[in-house]
Design an enzyme around this catalytic site. Structure first.
Site, PDB file in Angstrom:
ATOM      1  N   ASP A   1       0.870  -1.167   0.000  1.00  0.00           N
ATOM      2  CA  ASP A   1       0.000   0.000   0.000  1.00  0.00           C
ATOM      3  C   ASP A   1       0.916   1.229   0.000  1.00  0.00           C
ATOM      4  O   ASP A   1       2.101   1.140   0.342  1.00  0.00           O
ATOM      5  CB  ASP A   1      -0.957   0.012   1.197  1.00  0.00           C
ATOM      6  CG  ASP A   1      -2.153   0.941   0.942  1.00  0.00           C
ATOM      7  OD1 ASP A   1      -2.070   1.793   0.037  1.00  0.00           O
ATOM      8  OD2 ASP A   1      -3.160   0.818   1.659  1.00  0.00           O
TER       9      ASP A   1
HETATM   10  C1  BGC Z   1      -4.996   3.309   0.064  1.00  0.00           C
HETATM   11  C2  BGC Z   1      -5.085   2.319  -1.086  1.00  0.00           C
HETATM   12  C3  BGC Z   1      -4.865   3.034  -2.387  1.00  0.00           C
HETATM   13  C4  BGC Z   1      -3.524   3.744  -2.333  1.00  0.00           C
HETATM   14  C5  BGC Z   1      -3.173   4.495  -3.597  1.00  0.00           C
HETATM   15  C6  BGC Z   1      -3.741   4.159   0.005  1.00  0.00           C
HETATM   16  O1  BGC Z   1      -3.804   5.197   0.916  1.00  0.00           O
HETATM   17  O2  BGC Z   1      -5.051   2.616   1.284  1.00  0.00           O
HETATM   18  O3  BGC Z   1      -6.315   1.656  -1.071  1.00  0.00           O
HETATM   19  O4  BGC Z   1      -4.955   2.142  -3.452  1.00  0.00           O
HETATM   20  O5  BGC Z   1      -3.529   4.679  -1.273  1.00  0.00           O
HETATM   21  O6  BGC Z   1      -3.991   5.591  -3.740  1.00  0.00           O
END
Ligand code: BGC
Length: 738
Positions: free
Chosen positions: A263
């Site tokens: 993530d």
């Molecule tokens: C989120 C993800 C997301 C990623 C990219 C993170 O803060 O938890 O679900 O895909 O950011 O935007």
């Protein structure tokens, strides 16, 4: 001079060679592993390491020298995120990237319809392909452990079977476009509060029975090409490099051959990132990145620190090769897969699909006959509530979208009753007046000068001479509501809405409450209103979808993918240890204990006999159904459970027949019932159909942590067939003997 010429000539020769005799890695007709084996030895150590970490906010490098493209990642999961600046979250201001906004995943889950999930995946995958994205960051399938989780709207409910059945066609649909679905957030990431600093401490039985099954199905049945590690820790180790989750379970037990993506900012340690199954590190906020220094990305855990370890022998190339193989597979499966699918972006069919999914997921919770709307000629329909007007696609966190258009409920109602009835709007309360997120703006003006008292008084006054009062409120995507990064603090409706609904109930004869939210809310006024509709963040076509259901153009067939409790305190999370976690002496991170075990959602309420507002699986229709003639027939180690569903009403409609299994002689505590089958059946008036489910030993089993095996214990079981977890129409005992 001579040396320079030479270095110029070598790559030139390689490039020429690649034109005359096409290397295997460039040939999409060759088997995947052959291409991977061909490409890998051509790469330098530096080129390999480069592939394992980001080069911008949403891309990771390819191998420019070999013509292997970069990987472009995109959110997900409800539409294609607008282009962002190279190092920033803010949208970049492109004018060709306004997408189709599909309904939130909780809306999809509420359709209980596998084919609609495939349609959703197909459409969003095509949009990703057209926008030249290789990895779609979604779908999210974390379980609804607490109704407070700010991201409930991005997930598929509280039941692992439901989420598992729906994630498979979604993944297949996306990937049929040559785009990898990146299933997230792996795993036990069930709250937003302190999401990057809390260890979810979960026993194996609970992990395997509740929190892993949907992920396992996504991988083994859906064939997912990518998985995103979650921000939190599991049993003391960060999930983006959690050995047990990634190496032992995902890549070991399940045989996952795709790529693990962190993530954004979820990677926390050099050595663990190298050793514990992470393949691509994204979004890390290391030195300099916030200031966007030109070489920020070389500070990533899997960048310079990795290279140094490889060079001085602390890390092996074998482990690196495994990561690079997975990344190459991803590239060959996506941008280098050949073929002639270049995707499609915002065609009318995608908006039609969005409208259908949104409508089919809307849940009719209660109806005293007030719906569908049948206003008298020229009558007044009073619409009250901010959510009738407020655009909801913008906001909520990483699922924020810039869409081509969004139809609000008020406009859709005006459109449908144009010339037939007068549709008047009163705001009733002020909720969230923001109209932008990450520089995406709705263009609405939500400012308000009236006081809360005045707003309420105006709404009540306008209700007096209305034939219908449609209350359209609920939550929104601002902080501490349905929003990434924060949780709610209660399930009570915000902004004084309960009092407003009660006041409207005092004067309105035909009052319909539409709750638009992505998660459960309390409804203390339920007995005082004529009808209750649960609608969701429905995307571009949300207003049309809602109007379709309210007018009966679409007969509602959605079913709750989670329990709607009476009060938060009724739920299984009773202590701070369980939620939101505690700090313990000598431990760096917050600790949270899943003491409730497998008893979340209806597994908790049904087993404890606690009354709820509306049960899991509940949802009414404008027609009626009869479920009769249920039987269980054994054949070997399987049982065929069947019953006949008849549409006994006067309009066409769909019912979801649900099969729950109850194990009454287990040696361990098991939930009163667990969903093991469902089928959405569409019937014309008077039509009937036999619905059949096959129950195998897997459906009778629980996970025995001591032997690390699924166990079906001989004894008595019950097949419960019904139309919600509480509305069981047939209860048939059967025995399993070894
Ligand atoms: C989120 C993800 C997301 C990623 C990219 C993170 O803060 O938890 O679900 O895909 O950011 O935007």
């Amino acid at each position: 001079m001579k040396k320079l010429l030479l270095t110029l000539l070598i790559p030139l020769a390689a490039a020429c060679a690649s034109h005359s005799e096409k290397p295997a890695y460039l040939d999409p007709s060759r088997p995947l592993e052959e291409r991977v084996n061909d490409a890998l030895p051509r790469m330098t150590l530096e080129e390999k390491v480069a592939m394992t970490h980001a080069q911008s906010k949403f891309s990771s490098p390819g191998v420019p020298r070999l013509g292997i493209p970069e990987i472009w990642h995109t959110d997900g999961p409800h539409g294609i995120r607008p282009e962002v600046l190279w190092d920033e979250w803010d949208q970049a201001g492109w004018t060709n990237d306004s997408c189709t906004a599909f309904p939130a995943l909780i809306n999809l889950a509420a359709t209980w319809d596998r084919e609609l999930s495939r349609l959703y995946g197909n459409c969003i995958g095509a949009e990703a392909r057209y926008r030249k994205k290789d990895i779609l960051l979604g779908p999210g399938i974390n379980m609804g452990r607490t109704p407070l989780n700010g991201r409930t709207f991005e997930y598929m409910g509280e039941d692992p079977f439901l989420a598992g059945e729906l994630v498979v066609p979604y993944v297949q649909g996306v990937q049929s476009n040559g785009v990898a679905a990146c299933v997230k957030h792996f795993a036990v990431n069930n709250q937003e509060v302190r999401r990057t600093a809390t260890s979810s401490n979960v026993d194996d039985r609970t992990l395997y029975e509740i929190y892993l099954p949907a992920f396992r199905k996504a991988v083994q049945e859906g064939g997912a090409w990518a998985i995103m590690g979650s921000y939190n820790l599991y049993n003391g180790q960060f999930n983006c490099h959690n050995k047990k989750l990634l190496c032992d379970i995902l890549k070991g037990e399940w045989g996952f051959d795709g790529v693990v993506v962190s993530d954004w900012g979820g990677c926390r340690d050099d050595d663990e990132a190298i050793a514990n199954g992470l393949d691509i590190e994204m979004g890390t906020w290391t030195n300099g990145l916030r200031g966007a220094a030109s070489d920020s990305y070389s500070n990533y855990h899997l960048a310079r620190p990795y290279l140094e370890r490889l060079q001085d022998g602390r890390a092996t190339e074998e482990v690196l090769n495994d990561k690079v193989r997975r990344i190459l597979r991803t590239v060959f499966r996506t941008s280098m897969s050949g073929g002639d699918n270049f995707g499609r972006f915002t065609p009318p069919e995608h908006f039609e699909a969005a409208r259908r999914i949104a409508a089919d997921g809307i849940v009719l919770l209660k109806n005293d006959g007030v719906l569908p709307l049948r206003p008298q000629e020229g009558a007044k329909i009073l619409v009250v509530g901010e959510n009738a007007y407020k655009m909801m696609v913008v906001g909520g966190g990483s699922s924020n979208l810039k869409t081509k258009y969004e139809v609000i409920p008020l406009d859709a109602l005006r459109e449908v009753f144009d010339g037939k009835a007068e549709v008047v709007w009163e705001r009733g309360y002020v909720g969230d007046t923001t109209t932008d997120y990450n520089k995406v703006i709705t263009g609405q003006d939500l400012s308000e000068s009236r006081s809360a008292e005045q707003l309420l008084a105006d709404a009540v006054a306008a209700a007096r001479d209305a034939e219908y009062v449609l209350y359209i409120g609920g939550l929104n995507k601002s902080r501490n509501q349905d929003n990434e990064g924060t949780d709610r603090s209660d399930i009570v409706l915000p902004y004084g809405q309960d009092a407003l609904i009660e006041a409207l109930a005092d004067v309105a004869e035909k009052l319909v409450v539409v709750n638009i939210s992505g998660s459960p809310v309390a409804m203390p006024w339920a007995s005082r209103v004529g009808a209750i509709v649960q609608a969701w963040y429905g995307g571009s076509e949300s207003g049309h979808a809602l109007a379709d259901v309210l007018t009966g153009a679409v007969n509602p067939s959605g079913k709750l993918p989670f329990t709607m409790p009476l009060a938060l305190a009724d739920g299984p999370l009773k202590t701070e240890r369980q939620y939101p976690g505690v700090q313990e002496e000598g431990k760096q991170w917050w600790q949270e204990y899943y003491d409730e075990g497998v008893f979340i959602g209806y597994r908790w309420y049904d087993t404890e006999g606690i009354a709820v507002q509306y049960p899991f699986g509940h949802g009414l229709s404008y027609t009626s159904f009869e479920l009769a003639g249920a039987s269980v027939k054994r054949s070997g180690k399987q049982w065929k459970v069947s019953a006949t569903l008849t549409n006994t009403g006067s309009v066409a409609g769909a019912e979801v027949v649900q099969l729950y299994i109850s194990d009454t002689e287990a040696s361990v505590a098991r939930p009163a019932k667990e969903l093991k089958g469902f089928e959405k059946v569409f019937l014309q008036p008077g039509e009937k159909r036999r619905v059949q489910f096959t129950v195998g030993l897997d459906d009778l089993s629980w996970f025995d942590a001591s032997s690390h095996k699924w166990v079906a214990e001989p004894g008595e079981f019950h097949a419960l067939l019904g139309t919600s977890s509480a509305d069981i129409r047939a209860d048939i005992p059967f025995r399993y003997e070894k």
